[in-house]
Design a protein around this motif. Structure first.
Motif, PDB file in Angstrom:
ATOM      1  N   ALA A 191      27.339  47.498 168.732  1.00 32.69           N
ATOM      2  CA  ALA A 191      26.449  47.455 167.447  1.00 32.69           C
ATOM      3  C   ALA A 191      27.180  47.769 166.346  1.00 32.69           C
ATOM      4  O   ALA A 191      26.424  47.686 165.197  1.00 32.69           O
ATOM      5  CB  ALA A 191      25.368  48.459 167.946  1.00 32.69           C
ATOM      6  N   SER A 192      28.537  47.820 166.407  1.00 29.79           N
ATOM      7  CA  SER A 192      29.341  47.966 165.147  1.00 29.79           C
ATOM      8  C   SER A 192      29.638  46.613 164.809  1.00 29.79           C
ATOM      9  O   SER A 192      29.550  45.589 165.228  1.00 29.79           O
ATOM     10  CB  SER A 192      30.854  48.685 165.536  1.00 29.79           C
ATOM     11  OG  SER A 192      31.537  47.633 166.167  1.00 29.79           O
ATOM     12  N   LEU A 193      29.598  46.486 163.331  1.00 27.95           N
ATOM     13  CA  LEU A 193      30.157  45.246 162.531  1.00 27.95           C
ATOM     14  C   LEU A 193      31.546  45.456 162.850  1.00 27.95           C
ATOM     15  O   LEU A 193      32.321  46.403 162.044  1.00 27.95           O
ATOM     16  CB  LEU A 193      29.662  45.257 161.219  1.00 27.95           C
ATOM     17  CG  LEU A 193      28.233  44.832 160.950  1.00 27.95           C
ATOM     18  CD1 LEU A 193      27.581  45.261 159.586  1.00 27.95           C
ATOM     19  CD2 LEU A 193      27.696  43.260 161.752  1.00 27.95           C
ATOM     20  N   TYR A 194      32.445  44.722 163.895  1.00 30.89           N
ATOM     21  CA  TYR A 194      33.708  45.157 164.296  1.00 30.89           C
ATOM     22  C   TYR A 194      34.543  45.375 163.178  1.00 30.89           C
ATOM     23  O   TYR A 194      34.885  44.440 162.157  1.00 30.89           O
ATOM     24  CB  TYR A 194      34.153  43.991 165.033  1.00 30.89           C
ATOM     25  CG  TYR A 194      35.477  44.372 165.825  1.00 30.89           C
ATOM     26  CD1 TYR A 194      35.296  45.205 167.055  1.00 30.89           C
ATOM     27  CD2 TYR A 194      36.522  43.758 165.463  1.00 30.89           C
ATOM     28  CE1 TYR A 194      36.517  45.671 167.557  1.00 30.89           C
ATOM     29  CE2 TYR A 194      37.785  44.150 166.162  1.00 30.89           C
ATOM     30  CZ  TYR A 194      37.572  45.127 167.090  1.00 30.89           C
ATOM     31  OH  TYR A 194      38.728  45.227 167.720  1.00 30.89           O
ATOM     32  N   LYS A 195      35.388  46.498 163.100  1.00 29.86           N
ATOM     33  CA  LYS A 195      36.253  47.073 162.383  1.00 29.86           C
ATOM     34  C   LYS A 195      35.759  47.029 160.828  1.00 29.86           C
ATOM     35  O   LYS A 195      36.630  47.514 159.965  1.00 29.86           O
ATOM     36  CB  LYS A 195      37.557  46.163 162.584  1.00 29.86           C
ATOM     37  CG  LYS A 195      38.271  46.133 163.668  1.00 29.86           C
ATOM     38  CD  LYS A 195      39.188  47.595 163.801  1.00 29.86           C
ATOM     39  CE  LYS A 195      39.970  47.554 165.002  1.00 29.86           C
ATOM     40  NZ  LYS A 195      41.270  46.978 164.983  1.00 29.86           N
ATOM     41  N   GLN A 196      34.620  47.266 160.568  1.00 29.49           N
ATOM     42  CA  GLN A 196      34.008  47.425 159.210  1.00 29.49           C
ATOM     43  C   GLN A 196      33.182  48.452 159.120  1.00 29.49           C
ATOM     44  O   GLN A 196      33.150  49.321 158.657  1.00 29.49           O
ATOM     45  CB  GLN A 196      33.327  46.191 158.678  1.00 29.49           C
ATOM     46  CG  GLN A 196      34.365  45.005 158.435  1.00 29.49           C
ATOM     47  CD  GLN A 196      33.710  43.980 157.700  1.00 29.49           C
ATOM     48  OE1 GLN A 196      33.249  44.174 156.685  1.00 29.49           O
ATOM     49  NE2 GLN A 196      34.093  42.648 158.109  1.00 29.49           N
ATOM     50  N   PHE A 197      31.911  48.716 160.129  1.00 25.54           N
ATOM     51  CA  PHE A 197      30.821  49.612 160.055  1.00 25.54           C
ATOM     52  C   PHE A 197      30.549  50.018 161.421  1.00 25.54           C
ATOM     53  O   PHE A 197      30.027  49.203 161.985  1.00 25.54           O
ATOM     54  CB  PHE A 197      29.525  49.047 159.271  1.00 25.54           C
ATOM     55  CG  PHE A 197      29.630  48.682 157.963  1.00 25.54           C
ATOM     56  CD1 PHE A 197      29.877  49.655 156.950  1.00 25.54           C
ATOM     57  CD2 PHE A 197      29.927  47.363 157.451  1.00 25.54           C
ATOM     58  CE1 PHE A 197      30.181  49.389 155.373  1.00 25.54           C
ATOM     59  CE2 PHE A 197      30.110  47.054 156.246  1.00 25.54           C
ATOM     60  CZ  PHE A 197      30.132  47.931 155.161  1.00 25.54           C
ATOM     61  N   ALA A 198      30.483  51.260 161.773  1.00 25.52           N
ATOM     62  CA  ALA A 198      30.124  52.056 162.804  1.00 25.52           C
ATOM     63  C   ALA A 198      28.616  51.796 162.821  1.00 25.52           C
ATOM     64  O   ALA A 198      27.948  51.797 161.745  1.00 25.52           O
ATOM     65  CB  ALA A 198      30.671  53.322 163.025  1.00 25.52           C
ATOM     66  N   PRO A 199      27.833  51.803 164.189  1.00 29.97           N
ATOM     67  CA  PRO A 199      26.478  51.919 163.923  1.00 29.97           C
ATOM     68  C   PRO A 199      26.092  53.321 163.729  1.00 29.97           C
ATOM     69  O   PRO A 199      26.651  54.155 163.698  1.00 29.97           O
ATOM     70  CB  PRO A 199      26.162  51.539 165.521  1.00 29.97           C
ATOM     71  CG  PRO A 199      27.366  51.930 166.358  1.00 29.97           C
ATOM     72  CD  PRO A 199      28.648  51.574 165.424  1.00 29.97           C
ATOM     73  N   LEU A 200      24.812  53.278 163.138  1.00 25.92           N
ATOM     74  CA  LEU A 200      24.088  54.508 162.628  1.00 25.92           C
ATOM     75  C   LEU A 200      23.814  55.294 163.756  1.00 25.92           C
ATOM     76  O   LEU A 200      23.450  56.495 163.707  1.00 25.92           O
ATOM     77  CB  LEU A 200      22.644  54.217 161.710  1.00 25.92           C
ATOM     78  CG  LEU A 200      23.215  53.322 160.421  1.00 25.92           C
ATOM     79  CD1 LEU A 200      21.896  52.909 159.826  1.00 25.92           C
ATOM     80  CD2 LEU A 200      24.098  53.924 159.688  1.00 25.92           C
ATOM     81  N   ALA A 201      23.829  54.758 165.043  1.00 30.64           N
ATOM     82  CA  ALA A 201      23.405  55.514 166.195  1.00 30.64           C
ATOM     83  C   ALA A 201      24.020  54.786 167.450  1.00 30.64           C
ATOM     84  O   ALA A 201      24.082  53.573 167.481  1.00 30.64           O
ATOM     85  CB  ALA A 201      21.905  55.420 166.420  1.00 30.64           C
ATOM     86  N   ASN A 202      24.213  55.331 168.312  1.00 31.52           N
ATOM     87  CA  ASN A 202      24.431  55.032 169.580  1.00 31.52           C
ATOM     88  C   ASN A 202      23.369  54.664 170.534  1.00 31.52           C
ATOM     89  O   ASN A 202      22.720  55.887 171.123  1.00 31.52           O
ATOM     90  CB  ASN A 202      25.804  55.883 170.458  1.00 31.52           C
ATOM     91  CG  ASN A 202      26.087  55.164 171.856  1.00 31.52           C
ATOM     92  OD1 ASN A 202      25.424  54.101 172.346  1.00 31.52           O
ATOM     93  ND2 ASN A 202      27.037  55.710 172.372  1.00 31.52           N
ATOM     94  N   ALA A 203      22.847  53.421 170.764  1.00 33.98           N
ATOM     95  CA  ALA A 203      21.370  53.256 171.341  1.00 33.98           C
ATOM     96  C   ALA A 203      21.882  52.532 172.813  1.00 33.98           C
ATOM     97  O   ALA A 203      20.819  51.734 173.191  1.00 33.98           O
ATOM     98  CB  ALA A 203      20.741  52.567 170.619  1.00 33.98           C
ATOM     99  N   CYS A 204      23.192  52.694 173.462  1.00 34.31           N
ATOM    100  CA  CYS A 204      23.248  51.761 174.524  1.00 34.31           C
ATOM    101  C   CYS A 204      22.697  52.365 175.820  1.00 34.31           C
ATOM    102  O   CYS A 204      22.509  53.491 175.901  1.00 34.31           O
ATOM    103  CB  CYS A 204      24.845  51.988 174.602  1.00 34.31           C
ATOM    104  SG  CYS A 204      25.757  50.772 173.985  1.00 34.31           S
ATOM    105  N   ALA A 205      22.048  51.389 176.525  1.00 35.65           N
ATOM    106  CA  ALA A 205      21.733  51.443 177.938  1.00 35.65           C
ATOM    107  C   ALA A 205      22.676  51.578 178.695  1.00 35.65           C
ATOM    108  O   ALA A 205      23.896  51.141 178.377  1.00 35.65           O
ATOM    109  CB  ALA A 205      20.602  50.392 178.190  1.00 35.65           C
ATOM    110  N   ALA A 206      22.343  51.947 180.000  1.00 38.48           N
ATOM    111  CA  ALA A 206      23.397  51.995 180.994  1.00 38.48           C
ATOM    112  C   ALA A 206      23.954  50.711 181.519  1.00 38.48           C
ATOM    113  O   ALA A 206      23.153  49.731 181.286  1.00 38.48           O
ATOM    114  CB  ALA A 206      22.796  52.675 182.303  1.00 38.48           C
ATOM    115  N   PRO A 207      25.229  50.479 182.011  1.00 37.15           N
ATOM    116  CA  PRO A 207      25.514  49.261 182.488  1.00 37.15           C
ATOM    117  C   PRO A 207      24.578  48.724 183.585  1.00 37.15           C
ATOM    118  O   PRO A 207      24.019  49.529 184.405  1.00 37.15           O
ATOM    119  CB  PRO A 207      26.895  49.604 183.431  1.00 37.15           C
ATOM    120  CG  PRO A 207      27.396  50.875 182.434  1.00 37.15           C
ATOM    121  CD  PRO A 207      26.220  51.696 182.041  1.00 37.15           C
TER     122      PRO A 207
END
Length: 253
Positions: free
Chosen positions: A156-172
């Motif tokens: 969910a980052s805009l790659y090499k520009q903006f980190a996401p505001l939260a880590n909302a990842c589900a499990a693999p």
């Protein structure tokens, strides 16, 4: 002694509030807008496509996709059991159609079993506008449920520009959603940047990019920069991992 003028002024000052109360009150109907009426869009249940969407993948075939490197050739990924899966080494794929501003819905899943770490765990990417020769604007796809990497390269980052505001990842192995509002950059006739691209994105229903103003196209090393372009395809990245996709649709804005 009180003069007649003073008495008159006192009487006037007492009368003023009453006069003010006699002013006409605003009518709430004056601020009601009845036209033009918004177009009727029939919402869909769950994450199915609304009535005015362009369905890019419905689980059946790749008719809306081509090979990114050779757009005159069909996309080389696999479709099985309603899932579009990266075929490692076959190259990126992109839409046949070109888009400007849009709303996009996409569901993705990294493999349930992953052996790598960092950027080597279910890596792919959603390029919101592919501008040719591997260029474009990337929203990262990666397993980051319990996987540490640089924050402006995590899911969910805009790659090499903006980190996401939260880590909302589900499990693999679990399906995840991206819902994106893309505002394409604007350029002057001479190619100069008039307005940057903006991205608002939700990951699994969580706001992760809030009207972020991109600094340019995605680059792996160095600083991003803009090159003038018009409407562009949407691209999915072959990073070698068997990432799956389903239920992809877009609403041009």
């Amino acid at each position: 002694m009180t003069s007649r003028l003073s008495i008159a002024l006192i009487g006037l000052s007492i009368a003023l509030p009453a006069a003010a109360q006699q002013q006409p009150q605003p009518d709430p109907k004056d601020t009601e807008a009845w036209a033009p009426e918004p177009a009727r869009v029939v919402p869909a249940s769950s994450s199915a496509a609304p009535s005015d969407a362009v369905v890019l993948f419905d689980g059946k075939d790749l008719r809306e996709w081509v090979a990114a490197a050779t757009p005159d050739k069909p996309a080389g990924w696999t479709v099985e059991n309603g899932v579009l899966t990266v075929r490692g080494g076959s190259g990126d794929i992109q839409t046949r159609r070109l888009f400007g501003d849009y709303q996009l819905h996409l569901e993705w899943r990294v493999p349930a079993t992953l052996g790598g770490t960092g950027q080597a765990r279910g890596n792919s990417g959603l390029f919101l506008a592919a501008t040719g020769a591997g260029r474009g604007y990337e929203l990262q796809i990666l397993d980051c449920a319990a996987n540490k990497t640089y924050v402006n390269g995590q899911a969910a980052s805009l790659y090499k520009q903006f980190a996401p505001l939260a880590n909302a990842c589900a499990a693999p192995g679990e399906w995840q959603t991206y819902d994106v509002i893309w505002t394409a950059p604007r350029f002057e006739p001479d190619g100069a940047l008039l307005a940057p691209a903006y991205v608002t994105a939700l990951h699994n229903g969580v706001l992760v990019q809030n009207h972020a103003a991109l600094q340019g196209e995605t680059v792996y090393a160095g600083k991003p920069f803009y090159r003038a372009h018009g409407p562009a395809p949407i691209k999915l990245q072959d990073h070698g991992d068997a990432v799956g996709f389903r239920n992809i649709w877009v609403r041009p804005l």
